[in-house]
Write a protein that holds these residues in place. Structure first.
Motif, PDB file in Angstrom:
ATOM      1  N   LYS A 173       5.109  -0.367  -1.130  1.00 44.69           N
ATOM      2  CA  LYS A 173       5.124  -0.222  -2.591  1.00 44.69           C
ATOM      3  C   LYS A 173       3.740   0.184  -3.085  1.00 44.69           C
ATOM      4  O   LYS A 173       2.727  -0.378  -2.667  1.00 44.69           O
ATOM      5  CB  LYS A 173       5.589  -1.510  -3.248  1.00 44.69           C
ATOM      6  N   SER A 184       8.864   2.214  -2.545  1.00 45.43           N
ATOM      7  CA  SER A 184       9.048   2.174  -3.997  1.00 45.43           C
ATOM      8  C   SER A 184       7.785   2.608  -4.720  1.00 45.43           C
ATOM      9  O   SER A 184       6.684   2.579  -4.185  1.00 45.43           O
ATOM     10  CB  SER A 184       9.461   0.772  -4.440  1.00 45.43           C
ATOM     11  N   ARG A 199       9.161  -3.220   2.868  1.00 42.18           N
ATOM     12  CA  ARG A 199       8.949  -2.391   1.680  1.00 42.18           C
ATOM     13  C   ARG A 199       7.501  -1.913   1.637  1.00 42.18           C
ATOM     14  O   ARG A 199       6.571  -2.688   1.842  1.00 42.18           O
ATOM     15  CB  ARG A 199       9.258  -3.203   0.420  1.00 42.18           C
ATOM     16  N   SER A 256       5.333   0.811 -10.237  1.00 37.48           N
ATOM     17  CA  SER A 256       5.322  -0.565 -10.724  1.00 37.48           C
ATOM     18  C   SER A 256       4.622  -0.679 -12.067  1.00 37.48           C
ATOM     19  O   SER A 256       4.805  -1.660 -12.784  1.00 37.48           O
ATOM     20  CB  SER A 256       4.621  -1.467  -9.705  1.00 37.48           C
ATOM     21  N   ARG A 281      12.658   0.004   1.980  1.00 32.01           N
ATOM     22  CA  ARG A 281      12.394   0.634   0.687  1.00 32.01           C
ATOM     23  C   ARG A 281      10.960   1.132   0.600  1.00 32.01           C
ATOM     24  O   ARG A 281      10.025   0.420   0.959  1.00 32.01           O
ATOM     25  CB  ARG A 281      12.660  -0.344  -0.450  1.00 32.01           C
TER      26      ARG A 281
END
Length: 485
Positions: free
Chosen positions: A355, A384, A353, A387, A382
């Motif tokens: 992020k 992403s 991921r 947050s 992912r």
């Protein structure tokens, strides 16, 4: 005596041309499949070659260039010599601190380094600092236990690239084993254990009564030539191993364990560090198995210490809420030159991921992910965003991350819940994303609902992937850098 003609001279011209084209294609493939930073790959080849005495299994342990890997230290002593008692009840904080200080003096007198040995037993202690040219060696059956008295985890200043404690404003608790501005530090043994006894800290977090950011199990700051190997690390209050502003770091042959619901118990978090080798580790935790970081919002941007030349290989484990390997979300100083390979993840939220968020700034570039296997993972790959996790309200809303040159190849997943989800931070564009040779078998009950990839402002190419990639990744030029095989 006649000499044989060169091979090219004995071939028809058209075959010579084909040979040259093949060599050119292979050279381009080698340059694009793996990170361009040559140092770590050269170290891998040199360390694993039979000529170097290697077994043929690639290792990046050559990043560590200190003297302590073979146990060569001028002075050594057992912690018992300094009054420590291994009954699991007696506090040995003062004994550990005395031992490090005394051995530092002995080593200086002998003109070398020092080794502190921890024999079998249960050695309760608060935080203590290591020193340069120093080895902490845990014998089989030795267990260092983290004190249950918060006063034995003193407060220290926040890291400049974070501007505050990661969880709470102001200072933060020191790690159980700590070091700063050191060179040639080794933590190793014959599979002894360091147990942070973190439940006390987790309960403060769960109950929202935590006053200051929890301490790590091991943190080394602004240090060079670090080796952590052949020990078991358990129940860290917070992130387990945290090298920050470090270089020439080797973390290998570790078992890292925490309850799967233990909050923020990341396994290994290289942070604003370079020439980092993480290999042959097994990790179970309540957060990312490995997370690459480089500072938080405007503080990370200002300090400007990227994480570079990082190799992560032969890591396996499980984390139900997070990733096998994560990059970010604190990546404001930038991340580049990363090779992740031979990763095995199961029963986890994702395998890999990236992020990030608005306000992070920074970059993630020149990343290769290769040979990943996964079972029962929710979202296999992912990217992403959002947050909404910031150091304070002074972050720059216009500071957007740049994500580019990410290659993800040779991926196999079974019983996964979703196809990849790739979403750029709003206002940013992620370019040069390559997927090749990816096979993901979705769970039968979710195949109809979540069979398709989900992409937004993420562009690149996909070759030989199943399920079929999103439209943004279908620019499949037959001679492209991504599609070569």
């Amino acid at each position: 005596m006649a000499h044989a003609a060169p091979v090219c001279a004995r071939l028809p011209p058209w075959r010579v041309l084909l040979l040259l084209l093949a060599l050119l294609a292979f050279s381009c493939f080698a340059l694009t499949r793996f990170p361009a930073a040559g140092a770590p790959l050269a170290a891998l080849i040199a360390a694993s070659s039979p000529a170097a005495g290697g077994s043929g299994r690639e290792s990046c342990a050559g990043f560590y260039r200190g003297e302590g890997a073979g146990g060569r230290r001028a002075a050594s002593a057992s912690v018992e010599e300094f009054g420590a008692v291994g009954d699991g009840v007696t506090s040995n904080t003062a004994a550990f601190r005395r031992a490090v200080a005394a051995l530092e003096q002995r080593a200086a007198a002998a003109g070398g380094g020092a080794m502190l040995e921890v024999p079998p037993g249960r050695w309760l202690t608060g935080s203590f600092n290591l020193t340069s040219r120093f080895t902490l060696f845990l014998h089989h059956g030795a267990v260092i236990l983290g004190s249950q008295d918060p006063e034995e985890w003193p407060l220290i200043a926040p890291l400049p690239s974070y501007g505050r404690g990661r969880e709470r404003l102001g200072p933060r608790h020191i790690s159980l084993i700590h070091g700063e501005n050191l060179d040639d530090v080794v933590i190793t043994g014959s599979n002894g254990t360091i147990d942070g006894q973190g439940r006390m800290w987790w309960e403060l977090w769960w109950n929202r009564t935590l006053n200051h950011t929890r301490g790590h199990l091991i943190e080394l700051v602004n240090s060079t030539n670090v080796m952590i190997s052949n020990v078991t690390l358990r129940n860290s209050p917070f992130w387990t191993v945290h090298p920050v502003y470090c270089r020439n770091v080797v973390i290998k042959d570790l078992t890292i364990l925490a309850p799967l619901n233990a909050p923020n118990t990341d396994g290994i978090d290289p942070d604003s560090s370079s020439d980092v080798c993480i290999e042959d580790c097994y990790i179970e935790s309540g957060d990312d198995l490995v997370a690459i970081k480089s500072g938080w919002d405007q503080y990370g941007i200002s300090v400007n210490k990227p994480s570079t030349n990082i190799i992560i290989q032969r890591v396996s484990g499980t984390t139900p809420t997070c990733s096998g390997v994560g990059i970010g979300s604190e990546m404001s100083g930038g991340v580049s030159g990363v090779l992740i390979r031979d990763l095995h993840v199961w029963n986890s939220a994702s395998a890999v991921r990236i992020k990030t968020d608005v306000g992070r700034g920074g970059f993630v570039t020149n990343v290769t992910v290769a040979n990943v296997t996964m079972e029962r993972v929710k979202v296999p790959i992912r990217f992403s965003r959002g947050s909404d996790d910031h150091s304070d309200d002074k972050y720059d809303r216009t500071a957007l991350p740049t994500i580019s040159d990410v290659r993800i190849v040779d991926i196999v997943g079974v019983d996964v819940q979703r196809a990849p989800i790739l979403e750029a931070v709003h206002g940013a564009v992620y370019e040069g994303i390559c997927f090749r040779n990816v096979s993901l078998r979705l769970r039968e009950e979710v195949r109809r609902r979540h069979a398709g990839w989900q992409c937004e402002s993420v562009y690149g190419e996909a070759h030989g992937v199943f399920p079929e990639a999103c439209e943004e990744l279908r620019h499949n030029g037959s001679s492209s850098w991504c599609g070569l095989s």
